[in-house]
Design an enzyme around this catalytic site. Structure first.
Site, PDB file in Angstrom:
ATOM      1  N   ASP A  18      -4.212   9.759   0.119  1.00 27.04           N
ATOM      2  CA  ASP A  18      -3.067   9.700  -0.781  1.00 27.04           C
ATOM      3  C   ASP A  18      -3.281   8.706  -1.917  1.00 27.04           C
ATOM      4  O   ASP A  18      -3.082   9.039  -3.098  1.00 27.04           O
ATOM      5  CB  ASP A  18      -1.792   9.337  -0.014  1.00 27.04           C
ATOM      6  CG  ASP A  18      -1.315  10.479   0.878  1.00 27.04           C
ATOM      7  OD1 ASP A  18      -2.051  11.474   1.011  1.00 27.04           O
ATOM      8  OD2 ASP A  18      -0.217  10.366   1.443  1.00 27.04           O
ATOM      9  N   ARG A  98       5.839  -5.307   3.962  1.00 27.23           N
ATOM     10  CA  ARG A  98       5.973  -4.903   2.557  1.00 27.23           C
ATOM     11  C   ARG A  98       6.223  -6.063   1.594  1.00 27.23           C
ATOM     12  O   ARG A  98       5.687  -6.069   0.477  1.00 27.23           O
ATOM     13  CB  ARG A  98       7.073  -3.847   2.417  1.00 27.23           C
ATOM     14  CG  ARG A  98       6.839  -2.574   3.222  1.00 27.23           C
ATOM     15  CD  ARG A  98       5.411  -2.116   3.199  1.00 27.23           C
ATOM     16  NE  ARG A  98       5.190  -0.838   3.863  1.00 27.23           N
ATOM     17  CZ  ARG A  98       4.047  -0.492   4.419  1.00 27.23           C
ATOM     18  NH1 ARG A  98       3.033  -1.336   4.417  1.00 27.23           N
ATOM     19  NH2 ARG A  98       3.906   0.693   4.984  1.00 27.23           N
ATOM     20  N   ASP A 127       9.906   2.772   2.365  1.00 27.32           N
ATOM     21  CA  ASP A 127       8.937   1.873   1.740  1.00 27.32           C
ATOM     22  C   ASP A 127       9.058   1.825   0.224  1.00 27.32           C
ATOM     23  O   ASP A 127       8.814   0.785  -0.391  1.00 27.32           O
ATOM     24  CB  ASP A 127       7.519   2.257   2.153  1.00 27.32           C
ATOM     25  CG  ASP A 127       7.150   1.718   3.526  1.00 27.32           C
ATOM     26  OD1 ASP A 127       7.812   0.770   3.973  1.00 27.32           O
ATOM     27  OD2 ASP A 127       6.199   2.236   4.141  1.00 27.32           O
ATOM     28  N   SER A 181       1.352  10.733  11.053  1.00 23.59           N
ATOM     29  CA  SER A 181       0.884   9.663  10.166  1.00 23.59           C
ATOM     30  C   SER A 181       1.009   8.322  10.871  1.00 23.59           C
ATOM     31  O   SER A 181       1.863   8.141  11.740  1.00 23.59           O
ATOM     32  CB  SER A 181       1.679   9.659   8.861  1.00 23.59           C
ATOM     33  OG  SER A 181       3.025   9.321   9.115  1.00 23.59           O
TER      34      SER A 181
END
Length: 409
Positions: A18, A98, A127, A181
């Site tokens: 990605d 994050r 996210d 994922s």
């Protein structure tokens, strides 16, 4: 009014399919220089290939940084001082990573003179919110590029087609639909999507990466001690360790004993429910040990106040407000409570269970003279309880006398 042209962008880059597609897409679509930033937060993957891939795309400024100690010291441990759980179960392993990635990304942007930052989060998840709230809190005028909200590569097929057209290497298991994922760091791993989307179906054992099944754990218990100083763990079995080293060791102990699995349907900030399989072996042990250390060192009302604000604090982290003034205010309150949280907790780990064997502290508020059923030598006058009870019962008695049904079953 046309937007100002982007000359240089810092991309949060994992080296996977990605973000590799995003890197090339940025170069083509924005015709700008791309700087890549890859953070080692203990995800357990070799980061060398990410650098090589970035070089293959002609990237001149490549940042690959080991942030494990900072991650645990400045983000994980402060969160654990609050015994933080989102919706009563989730230890926030993805959420807490994050802010650090975002902070370092903005610092790099300032360092290299970039006028934009970019991330690979999709438009359906949390996210994107977490990254961008952090960006704007740290650099209010920053330009944010979120390709998943802009491009037309809206399916896995189109993504793979773009990769092939642009000579982007595709791992064999990426050709087709991935079974699920994975996001991982030193605190946890999370798996979601595809074969995990039906919450009625139990996850297959292949999903689990950080823990063995409790049924396969040793038949003999593992005993450990964890030492705390001002609310943070500092040693295991009397051996002092750095934050990242200590969490790594707790992860090993948790994995070996089948501790830390969670199957959760959670409420995303963007409005939908999602199902995730989380593994947080070391964090699960740490939470249990910390609460038991607090049980003898925290004043009752201080502890209850902490517990009452914890859901709000957890929600702020989950939703991406780490750099908000309200999170900082709550953190100050939480940290103030931890000065006396010093001592040692003795645990037994056995087949997915954590069994408390004892706790001791130089700051213990537990006084055996007061609680004993034997002669307390005047440490506690039991007659005092009569007035205490009558005062607390006063409003109940007045209510009953006025004919209210407050005391009815």
């Amino acid at each position: 009014m046309a937007e100002k042209k982007v000359n240089k962008v810092v991309l949060a880059y994992s080296g996977g399919l990605d973000t590799s597609v995003i890197l090339r897409w940025l170069q083509k679509n924005y015709e700008c220089e791309v700087v890549t930033f890859t953070a080692d937060l203990g995800q357990g993957e070799e980061l060398g290939p990410a650098r090589k891939k970035a070089e293959m795309f002609g990237v001149k400024e490549i940042f690959v940084e080991d942030l494990r100690e900072e991650f645990v010291r400045d983000y994980v441990f402060p969160m654990f001082r609050a015994n933080t759980l989102y919706e009563g179960q989730y230890l926030l392993g993805t959420s807490i990573a994050r802010p650090l990635i975002s902070k370092r990304q903005i610092e790099i942007a300032e360092q290299v003179g970039a006028d934009a930052v970019a991330h690979g989060a999709t438009g359906k998840g949390n996210d994107q919110v977490r990254f961008e709230l952090a960006y704007y809190a740290l650099k209010p005028d920053v330009k944010v590029i979120a390709p998943w909200r802009e491009w037309e590569l809206t399916s896995r097929t189109r993504l793979l087609q773009f990769a092939e057209e642009n000579q982007i290497p595709i791992a064999h298991d990426k050709r087709g639909e991935a079974p699920f994922s994975v996001d991982a760091n030193l605190l946890h791993s999370s798996s979601e999507g595809k074969l995990l989307e039906d919450p009625a179906e139990a996850p297959d054992e292949i999903v689990f990466q950080r823990t063995i099944s409790p049924e396969d754990a040793p038949d003999k218990a593992t005993e450990i001690t964890i030492d705390f100083k001002s609310g943070d763990p500092v040693a295991i079995n009397g051996v002092a360790m750095s934050p990242a080293t200590l969490l790594t060791r707790l992860n090993e102990l948790g994995k070996e004993n089948g501790i830390g699995r969670l199957d959760l349907v959670e409420n995303r900030f963007v409005g939908m429910k999602s199902r995730g399989i989380y593994e947080t072996p070391g964090g699960t042990i740490l939470l249990f040990a910390h609460r038991n250390m607090e049980s003898i060192t925290l004043d009752r009302e201080a502890g209850h106040l902490k517990d009452s604000i914890m859901p709000r604090y957890a929600e702020l982290i989950y939703n991406g407000f780490w750099f908000s003034p309200e999170r900082r205010m709550l953190q100050a309150l939480i940290d103030e409570s931890q000065h006396s949280v010093n001592g040692r907790v003795h645990l037994k780990l056995y087949k997915g269970n954590m069994i408390l064997m004892g706790r001791e502290s130089p700051n213990s508020l537990y006084d055996m003279r007061v609680v004993t059923f034997e002669d307390d030598e005047g440490a506690y006058n039991q007659v005092d309880a009569q007035g205490f009870i009558k005062l607390n019962a006063l409003r109940l008695r007045l209510g009953a006398q006025a004919g209210r049904r407050g005391g009815s079953l």
